[in-house]
Design a protein around this motif. Structure first.
Motif, PDB file in Angstrom:
ATOM      1  N   THR A  24       0.844  -1.202   0.000  1.00  0.00           N
ATOM      2  CA  THR A  24       0.000   0.000   0.000  1.00  0.00           C
ATOM      3  C   THR A  24       0.876   1.248   0.000  1.00  0.00           C
ATOM      4  O   THR A  24       1.874   1.316   0.723  1.00  0.00           O
ATOM      5  CB  THR A  24      -0.916   0.004   1.236  1.00  0.00           C
ATOM      6  OG1 THR A  24      -1.711  -1.190   1.225  1.00  0.00           O
ATOM      7  CG2 THR A  24      -1.826   1.227   1.233  1.00  0.00           C
ATOM      8  N   GLN A  25       0.483   2.233  -0.808  1.00  0.00           N
ATOM      9  CA  GLN A  25       1.216   3.493  -0.888  1.00  0.00           C
ATOM     10  C   GLN A  25       0.561   4.544   0.018  1.00  0.00           C
ATOM     11  O   GLN A  25      -0.591   4.374   0.463  1.00  0.00           O
ATOM     12  CB  GLN A  25       1.244   3.981  -2.331  1.00  0.00           C
ATOM     13  CG  GLN A  25       1.875   2.988  -3.302  1.00  0.00           C
ATOM     14  CD  GLN A  25       3.273   2.585  -2.872  1.00  0.00           C
ATOM     15  OE1 GLN A  25       4.161   3.413  -2.733  1.00  0.00           O
ATOM     16  NE2 GLN A  25       3.456   1.286  -2.631  1.00  0.00           N
ATOM     17  N   PRO A  26       1.279   5.622   0.344  1.00  0.00           N
ATOM     18  CA  PRO A  26       0.711   6.659   1.226  1.00  0.00           C
ATOM     19  C   PRO A  26      -0.605   7.255   0.722  1.00  0.00           C
ATOM     20  O   PRO A  26      -1.442   7.682   1.523  1.00  0.00           O
ATOM     21  CB  PRO A  26       1.818   7.714   1.276  1.00  0.00           C
ATOM     22  CG  PRO A  26       3.076   6.945   1.012  1.00  0.00           C
ATOM     23  CD  PRO A  26       2.690   5.882   0.036  1.00  0.00           C
ATOM     24  N   ASP A  27      -0.824   7.292  -0.596  1.00  0.00           N
ATOM     25  CA  ASP A  27      -2.064   7.863  -1.126  1.00  0.00           C
ATOM     26  C   ASP A  27      -3.196   6.842  -1.201  1.00  0.00           C
ATOM     27  O   ASP A  27      -4.269   7.137  -1.739  1.00  0.00           O
ATOM     28  CB  ASP A  27      -1.813   8.482  -2.503  1.00  0.00           C
ATOM     29  CG  ASP A  27      -1.331   7.459  -3.518  1.00  0.00           C
ATOM     30  OD1 ASP A  27      -1.243   6.249  -3.174  1.00  0.00           O
ATOM     31  OD2 ASP A  27      -1.036   7.854  -4.660  1.00  0.00           O
ATOM     32  N   GLY A  28      -2.961   5.621  -0.690  1.00  0.00           N
ATOM     33  CA  GLY A  28      -4.009   4.603  -0.680  1.00  0.00           C
ATOM     34  C   GLY A  28      -3.973   3.655  -1.851  1.00  0.00           C
ATOM     35  O   GLY A  28      -4.659   2.624  -1.830  1.00  0.00           O
ATOM     36  N   THR A  29      -3.186   3.950  -2.883  1.00  0.00           N
ATOM     37  CA  THR A  29      -3.058   3.033  -4.008  1.00  0.00           C
ATOM     38  C   THR A  29      -2.109   1.893  -3.627  1.00  0.00           C
ATOM     39  O   THR A  29      -1.505   1.896  -2.554  1.00  0.00           O
ATOM     40  CB  THR A  29      -2.526   3.767  -5.246  1.00  0.00           C
ATOM     41  OG1 THR A  29      -1.222   4.303  -4.948  1.00  0.00           O
ATOM     42  CG2 THR A  29      -3.462   4.906  -5.631  1.00  0.00           C
ATOM     43  N   THR A  30      -1.987   0.914  -4.493  1.00  0.00           N
ATOM     44  CA  THR A  30      -1.091  -0.217  -4.237  1.00  0.00           C
ATOM     45  C   THR A  30      -0.072  -0.347  -5.361  1.00  0.00           C
ATOM     46  O   THR A  30      -0.329   0.085  -6.503  1.00  0.00           O
ATOM     47  CB  THR A  30      -1.874  -1.532  -4.102  1.00  0.00           C
ATOM     48  OG1 THR A  30      -2.600  -1.780  -5.319  1.00  0.00           O
ATOM     49  CG2 THR A  30      -2.831  -1.465  -2.926  1.00  0.00           C
ATOM     50  N   TYR A 108       8.515   3.099  -4.491  1.00  0.00           N
ATOM     51  CA  TYR A 108       7.224   2.455  -4.280  1.00  0.00           C
ATOM     52  C   TYR A 108       7.253   1.459  -3.123  1.00  0.00           C
ATOM     53  O   TYR A 108       6.371   1.440  -2.281  1.00  0.00           O
ATOM     54  CB  TYR A 108       6.766   1.761  -5.570  1.00  0.00           C
ATOM     55  CG  TYR A 108       6.657   2.699  -6.737  1.00  0.00           C
ATOM     56  CD1 TYR A 108       5.590   3.592  -6.834  1.00  0.00           C
ATOM     57  CD2 TYR A 108       7.633   2.713  -7.730  1.00  0.00           C
ATOM     58  CE1 TYR A 108       5.492   4.464  -7.905  1.00  0.00           C
ATOM     59  CE2 TYR A 108       7.539   3.586  -8.805  1.00  0.00           C
ATOM     60  CZ  TYR A 108       6.474   4.461  -8.890  1.00  0.00           C
ATOM     61  OH  TYR A 108       6.378   5.327  -9.942  1.00  0.00           O
ATOM     62  N   PRO A 156       2.484   1.567   4.806  1.00  0.00           N
ATOM     63  CA  PRO A 156       2.794   1.976   3.432  1.00  0.00           C
ATOM     64  C   PRO A 156       4.296   1.917   3.157  1.00  0.00           C
ATOM     65  O   PRO A 156       5.119   2.106   4.055  1.00  0.00           O
ATOM     66  CB  PRO A 156       2.277   3.414   3.363  1.00  0.00           C
ATOM     67  CG  PRO A 156       1.271   3.518   4.458  1.00  0.00           C
ATOM     68  CD  PRO A 156       1.780   2.616   5.551  1.00  0.00           C
TER      69      PRO A 156
END
Length: 199
Positions: A24-30, A108, A156
């Motif tokens: 998971t990335q900080p903006d909620g995407t993966t 990432y 994240p």
């Protein structure tokens, strides 16, 4: 050649884990990254044989980070060997733990080292050399399937789970110590008593 009691293996090892890791990335995407093979590694193992065929084994794997992942394994289990003239094929099954880092794909994913369970099954073939009074041999190959699971956590960038199926190939030298002496052959003796017989 004598049948050894203890075998120590030291050699080169290559491992190719196959797994996808989703982080998971900080903006909620993966972001999904793939594990890569580790081309430079080493394997150290010791086997103590209870008899000619069956023993217990401890194995340490060193596969430091190469392209984007790497780690270490510590395992123990059982080994079966089948000594024949000049050659010794073997199979083994091991269980233990791994300490794995990666895969790393900045910015990432940058998975830090974490512990997890590991399982190994495989086998190989040793060639018995005549040098040093038969105390050294050549492991022509050792081919193993290794599974390990590592949970890097939910955070994240640094998180993700690894469920890896790995092929591991090794070769090197086998050092033989001690010997398993077969039991002496059964002998029968017969004597007459008394030694003289009169009509």
């Amino acid at each position: 050649a004598p049948i050894s009691r203890i075998d120590i293996f030291t050699g080169y090892s290559y491992i190719a884990p196959k797994a996808n890791v989703t982080t998971t990335q900080p903006d909620g995407t993966t972001f999904t990254s793939n594990m890569d093979a580790v081309d430079y590694g080493a394997l150290l193992s010791g086997a103590y044989y209870f008899n000619k065929y069956v023993g217990g084994q401890i194995e340490l794997g060193f596969h430091p980070q190469d392209k984007n992942d790497g780690g270490y394994t510590t395992q123990a289990g059982i080994i079966f060997r089948f000594p024949v003239s000049g050659m010794t094929p073997f199979v083994h099954g091991l269980a233990g733990a791994t300490h794995w880092e990666g895969p790393d794909n900045p910015p990432y994913t940058t998975l830090k080292s974490a512990w997890g369970p590991a399982l190994t099954v495989g086998g190989g073939l040793d060639y018995n050399l005549p040098y040093l009074n038969h105390h050294v041999g050549l492991r022509l190959f050792q081919a193993d399937y290794e599974y390990f699971h590592v949970n890097h956590g939910p955070q994240p960038v640094y998180g993700g789970r690894v469920n890896a199926n790995a092929a591991r190939l090794s070769a090197g030298l086998v050092w033989h110590f001690g010997s398993i002496i077969p039991p002496p052959p059964v002998q029968y003796a017969c004597s007459a008593s008394p030694s003289a017989v009169f009509p």
